[in-house]
Design an enzyme around this catalytic site. Structure first.
Site: not given
Ligand code: 3HC
Length: 294
Positions: A122, A143, A155, A193
């Site tokens: 990343s 990514h 990506e 990012n």
């Molecule tokens: N692993 C697998 N599945 C997961 C999970 C995990 N760690 N966390 C959540 N899930 C699944 C759940 O099982 C659920 O699935 P379903 O809809 O099929 O039942 C779904 O995701 C929604 O989860 P929750 O209902 O428990 O909770 P939320 O609705 O709050 O969703 C989230 C959790 C998907 C993490 C949501 O809050 C989200 O999209 N957050 C933003 C995440 C984001 O922006 N990520 C990008 C970060 S930047 C990056 O990664 C780049 C790197 O280079 C740093």
């Protein structure tokens, strides 16, 4: 899987991201080889895979047979030699160039000459990794976003040396896995990012300046911005060490002060408070990596 030119895919490193990527590939009915450095790390990787697929079973999204089929498609090993017949290998080891170069040197040695080698970096330069191998035309960036089984964007990064075919084949795979590929050149932070971390860093800066509290900044962006998480909850999910690395890499390339890491971020990382994975970051959690976001 139709339209996919890869049939056996290796994943090196089964931490949060690597295990998530292995799960996505296995859900796509590909044969997967998951590699870790030693037995303990391999068992931790197995734990990630079981927990993530187990969560889907609990939510009624997957049957127990379906879970077993996914896990059975992932052969776990500590032997790089088991990657010999993979046609694609995705590296997801910690973000250290020396370590990634070492892994790619080993991949270059054991993998077929026509195999495509991808890095999930990343923050590091894909070009730096590519030139350390004997097959720079076959090196791409791929990514994924955290959590990989959920986030739809991937990506796909081609360097000036990558052959078009390799980028296209990886982008086709991403599409076949039900995700959305965007194809990008090799610039620090790629696209998502580069945009996201200016915002996250600004939130940390606002907190330091006493502009608003952590909870109010998170609420403002979650409720007012329509985002799934506020910036502090998201940084804790990503890992504050990763946040710092990404910001440092973007800042080094851009010299744009919006990416100069906020001191509070460096302070927390130095203190070992890395977010959910260590049980405390901007928030505290009941158990490392177990707690739901506040
Ligand atoms: N692993 C697998 N599945 C997961 C999970 C995990 N760690 N966390 C959540 N899930 C699944 C759940 O099982 C659920 O699935 P379903 O809809 O099929 O039942 C779904 O995701 C929604 O989860 P929750 O209902 O428990 O909770 P939320 O609705 O709050 O969703 C989230 C959790 C998907 C993490 C949501 O809050 C989200 O999209 N957050 C933003 C995440 C984001 O922006 N990520 C990008 C970060 S930047 C990056 O990664 C780049 C790197 O280079 C740093």
């Amino acid at each position: 899987m139709s339209g996919v030119s890869f049939s056996k895919v290796g994943v090196v490193g089964l931490g949060t991201m690597g295990a998530g990527i292995a799960e996505v590939l296995a859900r796509g009915e590909l044969a997967v080889v998951g590699i870790e450095i030693n037995r303990d790390a391999l068992e931790r990787g197995r734990g990630h895979l079981e927990k993530s697929t187990g969560r889907a079973v609990k939510r009624g999204r997957l049957t127990e047979d379906g879970q077993r089929a996914i896990l059975d498609r992932i052969a776990l090993s500590t032997d790089f030699g088991d990657l010999a017949d993979c046609d694609l290998v995705i590296e997801a080891v910690p973000e250290r160039l020396d370590l990634k170069r070492k892994v790619f040197a080993e991949l270059d040695r054991v993998c077929r000459a026509d195999a495509v080698l991808a890095t999930n970096t990343s923050s590091l330069s894909v070009t730096d990794i590519a030139v350390s191998t004997g097959r720079p035309t076959k090196i791409v960036g791929v990514h994924f976003f955290n959590p990989a089984p959920v986030m739809k964007l991937v990506e796909v990064i081609g360097t000036v040396l990558t052959e078009d075919g390799a980028v296209g084949r990886v982008a086709d795979l991403v599409t076949a896995l039900g995700k959305t590929p965007v194809v990008i050149g090799d610039r620090a932070g790629f696209v998502a990012n580069r945009l996201l971390f200016g915002y996250l860093n600004q939130a940390a800066g606002m907190l330091e300046a006493g502009h608003a509290t952590r909870d109010d900044i998170d609420a403002a962006m979650k409720v007012g911005g329509g985002l799934p998480m506020g910036p502090f909850t998201l940084m804790d999910l990503i890992g504050l060490d990763t946040c710092l690395e990404v910001l440092e890499a973007i800042y080094a390339e851009s010299r744009d002060r919006r990416h100069a890491p906020a001191p509070v971020l460096r302070e927390l990382v130095t203190a070992g408070l890395l977010g959910r994975k260590t049980g405390r970051g901007f928030y505290s959690y009941d158990a490392p990596a177990e707690a739901e976001a506040p």
